[in-house]
Design a protein around this motif. Structure first.
Motif, short mmCIF file in Angstrom:
data_model
loop_
_atom_site.label_atom_id
_atom_site.label_comp_id
_atom_site.label_asym_id
_atom_site.label_seq_id
_atom_site.Cartn_x
_atom_site.Cartn_y
_atom_site.Cartn_z
N ALA A 88 0.82 -1.21 0.00
CA ALA A 88 0.00 0.00 0.00
C ALA A 88 0.86 1.26 0.00
O ALA A 88 0.45 2.31 -0.53
CB ALA A 88 -0.93 0.00 1.21
N ALA A 89 2.05 1.16 0.60
CA ALA A 89 2.96 2.31 0.67
C ALA A 89 3.84 2.42 -0.58
O ALA A 89 4.65 3.33 -0.67
CB ALA A 89 3.84 2.19 1.92
N GLY A 90 3.69 1.48 -1.52
CA GLY A 90 4.49 1.52 -2.73
C GLY A 90 5.93 1.08 -2.53
O GLY A 90 6.80 1.39 -3.35
N SER A 91 6.21 0.32 -1.47
CA SER A 91 7.56 -0.12 -1.18
C SER A 91 7.95 -1.31 -2.05
O SER A 91 7.12 -2.13 -2.44
CB SER A 91 7.68 -0.51 0.29
OG SER A 91 8.95 -1.06 0.57
N THR A 92 9.23 -1.42 -2.36
CA THR A 92 9.75 -2.58 -3.08
C THR A 92 10.28 -3.66 -2.14
O THR A 92 10.72 -4.72 -2.58
CB THR A 92 10.88 -2.17 -4.04
OG1 THR A 92 11.90 -1.49 -3.30
CG2 THR A 92 10.35 -1.26 -5.13
N THR A 93 10.26 -3.39 -0.83
CA THR A 93 10.62 -4.40 0.16
C THR A 93 9.47 -5.40 0.28
O THR A 93 8.30 -5.00 0.23
CB THR A 93 10.91 -3.75 1.52
OG1 THR A 93 11.97 -2.81 1.37
CG2 THR A 93 11.28 -4.78 2.56
N ALA A 94 9.78 -6.67 0.40
CA ALA A 94 8.76 -7.71 0.46
C ALA A 94 8.83 -8.45 1.78
O ALA A 94 9.91 -8.70 2.32
CB ALA A 94 8.93 -8.70 -0.70
#
Length: 321
Positions: free
Chosen positions: A206-212
């Motif tokens: 939702a925050a647009g992060s590329t961390t998974a």
């Protein structure tokens, strides 16, 4: 980055070009992986297997002597292994900053460390929380928050437990103050940890992060079926023979590490997934599992997340780089 081919489908990238081989892992030179509890048990084997890829593996452990013994064992089996230790006490939230200060960057963290107490008396951590819930869940929850700036585009791998699938949470008694039974309390702590692993990925997306954020479990992993790693684990012939009947359904801790290792290394793995052993979720090579029942309860996960923020005083997403 990895010597492994993938193709893409409407559900995302999946492996098609070759089968995952637990004995021939993709190379990961130049990568840095933190394994909490990497000095013993499943965490040791996660660290040993990751070290074999050429990555730098950092063992997070309270006990420096045990960490040194684990690193010596890894080096004896992986020539040229890049391993080091950072002191990590998940039951002491105030100590986590000094741990993180020793790290520069990370490509993945494996939240593996855990404690299962057997004595009937309820024990408390330094911060006043029940010890298993504090170590297994709250400590990792806070650690992830402090590590987030180091993990941009990396992976957060949460190692849960098969027993969590049948656990139940009382949101009014998350720390088992009214209903303390050691094995049940352990399972609840792992369920909370897994729920927050899934919730973390939803919030990252939702925050647009590329961390998974990826969740895994080791199935049924027994000491009696685990290969020897002296001095901290020695499997005698008698112990092996006693464990052989269980080997029809369960496995050792070396195999129990496979789902976490795949969650770190496999380029097709996606955030929000659950990985576990292939055979009934108890033994065998790692496979993708369906997230169902309580683990799929987004409302429950959100409420456990909010409770964890209140108990730790930290929201992992507020530390996102």
């Amino acid at each position: 980055m990895y010597n492994f081919g993938v193709t893409s489908t409407s559900q995302g990238a999946v492996i098609r070009n070759q089968q995952w081989d637990v004995r021939r892992l993709p190379r990961a030179e130049g990568k840095d992986f933190l394994v909490t509890g990497g000095n013993a048990g499943i965490g040791y084997f996660v660290a040993e297997q990751l070290a074999g890829t050429g990555a730098t593996v950092i063992l997070g452990s309270r006990d420096a002597a045990k960490a040194e013994a684990a690193m010596a064992s890894i080096r004896s089996r992986v020539p040229g292994a890049r391993v080091r230790h950072v002191r990590l006490d998940l039951a002491d939230l105030s100590s986590l900053k000094s741990t993180v200060d020793e790290l520069d960057r990370l490509d993945a963290v494996v939240c593996n460390a855990g404690v299962l107490l057997e004595e009937p008396g309820r024990r408390m951590a330094r911060d006043g929380h029940e010890l298993m819930f504090a170590t297994n869940h709250l400590g990792h929850f806070a650690l992830i928050g402090k590590l987030m700036p180091l993990l941009s585009g990396g992976r957060i791998v949460t190692t849960g437990s098969f027993t969590a699938k049948s656990a139940r949470l009382d949101l009014g008694d998350l720390q088992s103050a009214r209903d303390y039974r050691p094995k049940d309390t352990y399972a609840r702590s792992k369920l909370a940890q897994m729920l927050c692993g899934f919730e973390l990925d939803r919030r990252l997306r939702a925050a647009g992060s590329t961390t998974a954020s990826v969740v895994n479990h080791p199935g049924g992993a027994l000491d009696s079926l685990t290969p020897s790693r002296p001095p901290f684990h020695v499997r005698t012939t008698g112990r092996l023979l006693r464990g052989l009947p269980a080997g029809l359904l369960l496995q050792g801790k070396e195999a129990g590490a496979w789902p976490a290792v795949r969650a770190v290394l496999d380029p097709s793995v996606q955030g929000g997934q659950l990985w576990g052993p292939r055979v009934l979720g108890l033994r065998g090579e790692p496979r993708l599992e369906t997230v169902r029942n309580l683990l799929a309860d987004k409302e429950l996960a959100g409420r456990v997340w909010d409770a964890s923020v209140d108990l730790t005083g930290l929201d992992p997403l507020e530390s996102r780089a």
